[in-house]
Design an enzyme around this catalytic site. Sequence first.
Site, PDB file in Angstrom:
ATOM      1  N   HIS A 176      32.048  -2.599  39.441  1.00 56.98           N
ATOM      2  CA  HIS A 176      30.659  -1.917  38.493  1.00 56.98           C
ATOM      3  C   HIS A 176      29.645  -1.695  39.253  1.00 56.98           C
ATOM      4  O   HIS A 176      28.444  -1.324  38.422  1.00 56.98           O
ATOM      5  CB  HIS A 176      29.764  -3.619  37.311  1.00 56.98           C
ATOM      6  CG  HIS A 176      30.745  -4.796  37.557  1.00 56.98           C
ATOM      7  ND1 HIS A 176      31.910  -4.451  36.399  1.00 56.98           N
ATOM      8  CD2 HIS A 176      31.878  -5.637  37.742  1.00 56.98           C
ATOM      9  CE1 HIS A 176      32.113  -5.363  35.520  1.00 56.98           C
ATOM     10  NE2 HIS A 176      32.249  -6.343  37.189  1.00 56.98           N
ATOM     11  N   SER A 297      21.237  25.978  44.249  1.00 54.91           N
ATOM     12  CA  SER A 297      20.779  26.700  42.470  1.00 54.91           C
ATOM     13  C   SER A 297      20.134  27.292  42.497  1.00 54.91           C
ATOM     14  O   SER A 297      19.447  28.546  43.905  1.00 54.91           O
ATOM     15  CB  SER A 297      20.062  25.109  42.548  1.00 54.91           C
ATOM     16  OG  SER A 297      18.992  25.792  41.114  1.00 54.91           O
ATOM     17  N   LYS A 303      18.594  22.408  46.244  1.00 52.01           N
ATOM     18  CA  LYS A 303      19.970  21.565  45.636  1.00 52.01           C
ATOM     19  C   LYS A 303      20.627  22.483  46.853  1.00 52.01           C
ATOM     20  O   LYS A 303      21.028  23.320  47.157  1.00 52.01           O
ATOM     21  CB  LYS A 303      19.824  22.110  44.708  1.00 52.01           C
ATOM     22  CG  LYS A 303      18.764  21.607  43.129  1.00 52.01           C
ATOM     23  CD  LYS A 303      19.072  20.289  43.711  1.00 52.01           C
ATOM     24  CE  LYS A 303      20.088  19.809  42.358  1.00 52.01           C
ATOM     25  NZ  LYS A 303      20.398  20.285  40.906  1.00 52.01           N
ATOM     26  N   GLU A 310      33.051  18.426  41.364  1.00 55.81           N
ATOM     27  CA  GLU A 310      32.718  18.195  40.127  1.00 55.81           C
ATOM     28  C   GLU A 310      33.620  19.064  39.616  1.00 55.81           C
ATOM     29  O   GLU A 310      34.678  18.201  38.771  1.00 55.81           O
ATOM     30  CB  GLU A 310      31.208  18.728  39.334  1.00 55.81           C
ATOM     31  CG  GLU A 310      30.049  18.044  40.045  1.00 55.81           C
ATOM     32  CD  GLU A 310      28.858  19.104  40.128  1.00 55.81           C
ATOM     33  OE1 GLU A 310      27.421  17.874  39.520  1.00 55.81           O
ATOM     34  OE2 GLU A 310      28.653  20.014  39.955  1.00 55.81           O
TER      35      GLU A 310
END
Length: 478
Positions: A176, A297, A303, A310
């Site tokens: 979980h 970024s 970043k 992804e």
Amino acid sequence: MHDAWSSTLEATGRIELSDSKNLWGGRFTGEADRGFVDFNRSFGFDRRLFAVDVRASLAHCNSLASAGVLSGEEAKKITEGLQTILDRGIADPGYFDLDESEDVHSFVESRLVELIGDPGRKLHTGRSRNDQVATDLRLWLRDAIDDLVQRVAATQGALLDLAESHLEAVLPGYTHLQRAQPILFAHWCLAYFEMFSRDYERLVDCRKRVNILPLGSAALAGTSYPIDRESVARELGFDSVSRNSIDAVSDRDFCVEFVSASSLIMVHLSRLAEDVILYSTTEFGFFELSDAVATGSSLMPQKKNPDSMELVRGKAGRVFGHNTSLLAMLKGLPLAYNKDMQEDKEAVFDSFDTVRSCLDVSATVLRNVRLNEDQMRAAATKGYLNATELADYLVSKGMPFRDAHETVGRAVVRAMQRGIELQEFSIDELQSLSQLIQQDVFEVLTLKSALATKAQRGGTAPDTVAAALAKARSTLLG
Ligand code: ARG
């Protein structure tokens, strides 16, 4: 040639006539609508079958010659012509670009007739594009599967290398997404290794049902020419010949199987991607991705984004889409061949391309990831991941598991109130929870012990994992 009906439509602007040549002109008096011709064409994507189409045609030509349907001279001309076409197609990608053929089969046949004239017009004897396309696709997919199994194995190799070079690393195991129990990092790697082992087996298994020759089924009823199908199968490396001509030209189960196997690979890659993405956040801080597979970024200078993982996660959706579209396309098709089935190829091609690139990128990510082992260890020892150990300890002292669970639950609440871990309680505090607790409890609450006790096959104890790792390595090499 225009018939009256086409002329009327043309005059009213409802159709725009095409001057393209096709393989089935005799029956037609009217010309085709240009929009429909484009709509009907598959050459834009089935040109990927070019090499296998020529190979299958070479085998078909041999079988026609052996059956006495083609003379030795004709077969020789066809063979040389096909070879020239194959060489040219391989050497010059532009060969295909200006051509307006309906599909790859008509492309090859037109080039052959251009090259050698009349004998080329005999090649299609005893065959239909229906058994031809099924043969081509099976040949293509067989190679594609052989390619993918290598890449699945390479990704597994990357996981094993990573595990072997971080044998001491631990991390919190989650359920979980809540800290559950400590695990060895190598055990986590081996979990993904197992998934890819099943993927590997599924591809190999799927290949068995791909590697069956449909050629000789002709349009649907079988061929009337005495060709030796077994020898065609041998020449093309098929394991056997199809047993029913109707099924052979309408079966695309093998495409569905391939895309389903691909879908599961994408499920596994996507789960791996998600773990890597999470573990690379500042919040987790377990991994750092290599600059080679991350991006920055355009706005925020700090970043480092895990675009590689992804995209793997995102691309899973396309393959599942292909799986669904194939099932939906096949469902309810009357026997035998229907043009709907032309839609099979893009689903298969794109699934292959997607899985292939995702396996490669994932392997690169794994080969270059940096581990923050201190942070991983700290996370594995904070948050009561040893609560189950305490419960098992009480069980070993004779308490029923249910009561032990309850007792430890109370201990956790108390520890949380005081902002400490279970091993930070004094022995008196622990004994106030249960008189069964002795000094030996502190050993049980260590990370080392939590790991070492999971020594059953499949568990996360270091010795067990080392054995599993060695076994995995030998399976991969074997
Ligand atoms: N391009 C077609 C396909 O991909 C080839 C088979 C065409 N057969 C036919 N009877 N029209 O399915």
